[in-house]
Design a protein around this motif. Structure first.
Motif, PDB file in Angstrom:
ATOM      1  N   ASP A  26       0.803  -1.230   0.000  1.00 24.06           N
ATOM      2  CA  ASP A  26       0.000   0.000   0.000  1.00 24.06           C
ATOM      3  C   ASP A  26       0.835   1.280   0.000  1.00 24.06           C
ATOM      4  O   ASP A  26       0.461   2.279   0.613  1.00 24.06           O
ATOM      5  N   VAL A  27       1.974   1.242  -0.657  1.00 20.60           N
ATOM      6  CA  VAL A  27       2.809   2.434  -0.818  1.00 20.60           C
ATOM      7  C   VAL A  27       2.528   3.014  -2.196  1.00 20.60           C
ATOM      8  O   VAL A  27       2.513   2.290  -3.191  1.00 20.60           O
ATOM      9  N   GLU A  28       2.277   4.294  -2.257  1.00 18.16           N
ATOM     10  CA  GLU A  28       2.026   4.982  -3.533  1.00 18.16           C
ATOM     11  C   GLU A  28       3.374   5.360  -4.141  1.00 18.16           C
ATOM     12  O   GLU A  28       3.878   6.456  -3.930  1.00 18.16           O
ATOM     13  N   TRP A  29       3.951   4.414  -4.895  1.00 21.37           N
ATOM     14  CA  TRP A  29       5.292   4.579  -5.455  1.00 21.37           C
ATOM     15  C   TRP A  29       5.350   5.763  -6.400  1.00 21.37           C
ATOM     16  O   TRP A  29       4.448   5.999  -7.176  1.00 21.37           O
ATOM     17  N   THR A  33       5.121  10.819  -0.656  1.00 21.45           N
ATOM     18  CA  THR A  33       4.882  10.223   0.664  1.00 21.45           C
ATOM     19  C   THR A  33       5.404   8.795   0.778  1.00 21.45           C
ATOM     20  O   THR A  33       5.039   8.071   1.698  1.00 21.45           O
ATOM     21  N   VAL A  34       6.259   8.385  -0.134  1.00 18.23           N
ATOM     22  CA  VAL A  34       6.781   7.010  -0.130  1.00 18.23           C
ATOM     23  C   VAL A  34       7.497   6.696   1.189  1.00 18.23           C
ATOM     24  O   VAL A  34       7.245   5.658   1.810  1.00 18.23           O
ATOM     25  N   ALA A  36       7.214   8.219   4.150  1.00 18.70           N
ATOM     26  CA  ALA A  36       6.254   8.242   5.258  1.00 18.70           C
ATOM     27  C   ALA A  36       5.399   6.985   5.285  1.00 18.70           C
ATOM     28  O   ALA A  36       5.157   6.401   6.355  1.00 18.70           O
ATOM     29  N   GLN A  37       4.950   6.537   4.140  1.00 21.74           N
ATOM     30  CA  GLN A  37       4.127   5.326   4.079  1.00 21.74           C
ATOM     31  C   GLN A  37       4.940   4.086   4.462  1.00 21.74           C
ATOM     32  O   GLN A  37       4.436   3.197   5.156  1.00 21.74           O
ATOM     33  N   THR A  38       6.177   4.035   4.026  1.00 23.43           N
ATOM     34  CA  THR A  38       7.040   2.903   4.373  1.00 23.43           C
ATOM     35  C   THR A  38       7.326   2.886   5.870  1.00 23.43           C
ATOM     36  O   THR A  38       7.297   1.828   6.504  1.00 23.43           O
ATOM     37  N   ARG A  40       5.436   4.082   8.211  1.00 24.03           N
ATOM     38  CA  ARG A  40       4.184   3.642   8.844  1.00 24.03           C
ATOM     39  C   ARG A  40       4.096   2.118   8.811  1.00 24.03           C
ATOM     40  O   ARG A  40       3.792   1.467   9.814  1.00 24.03           O
ATOM     41  N   ASN A  41       4.400   1.535   7.664  1.00 22.90           N
ATOM     42  CA  ASN A  41       4.354   0.078   7.527  1.00 22.90           C
ATOM     43  C   ASN A  41       5.392  -0.607   8.406  1.00 22.90           C
ATOM     44  O   ASN A  41       5.130  -1.677   8.973  1.00 22.90           O
TER      45      ASN A  41
END
Length: 82
Positions: A26-29, A33-34, A36-38, A40-41
């Motif tokens: 669910d990372v928007e490559w 925000t890559v 930040a999303q990583t 979070r994961n």
């Protein structure tokens, strides 16, 4: 895990002893925000992490122009092994 954040919101380096596909789910490559999303994961998966200094990477045509405008250094940093 260790990551080197990139100026554009992604990262230029990943180092890990172990990995899980959930870290990259669910990372928007390609977006800003890559990282930040990583992160979070990573937290959700129970991984610890450290961030290195922020760098810039080459993944768009304008980045290549920036690279071409910089002098190439082949010097080995002091204390580095050859």
């Amino acid at each position: 895990m260790v990551l080197a954040p990139a100026e554009d919101g992604g990262y230029a380096l990943i180092g890990a002893r172990r990995i899980s596909p959930r870290v990259f789910a669910d990372v928007e490559w390609g977006g800003a925000t890559v990282l930040a999303q990583t992160l979070r994961n990573l937290q959700r998966a129970g991984f610890s992490y450290r961030l290195l200094r922020t760098v810039w990477d080459v993944d768009r045509p304008e980045d290549l122009q920036r690279l071409r405008s910089r002098p190439l250094s082949l010097a080995v940093p002091r204390g580095a092994r050859r």
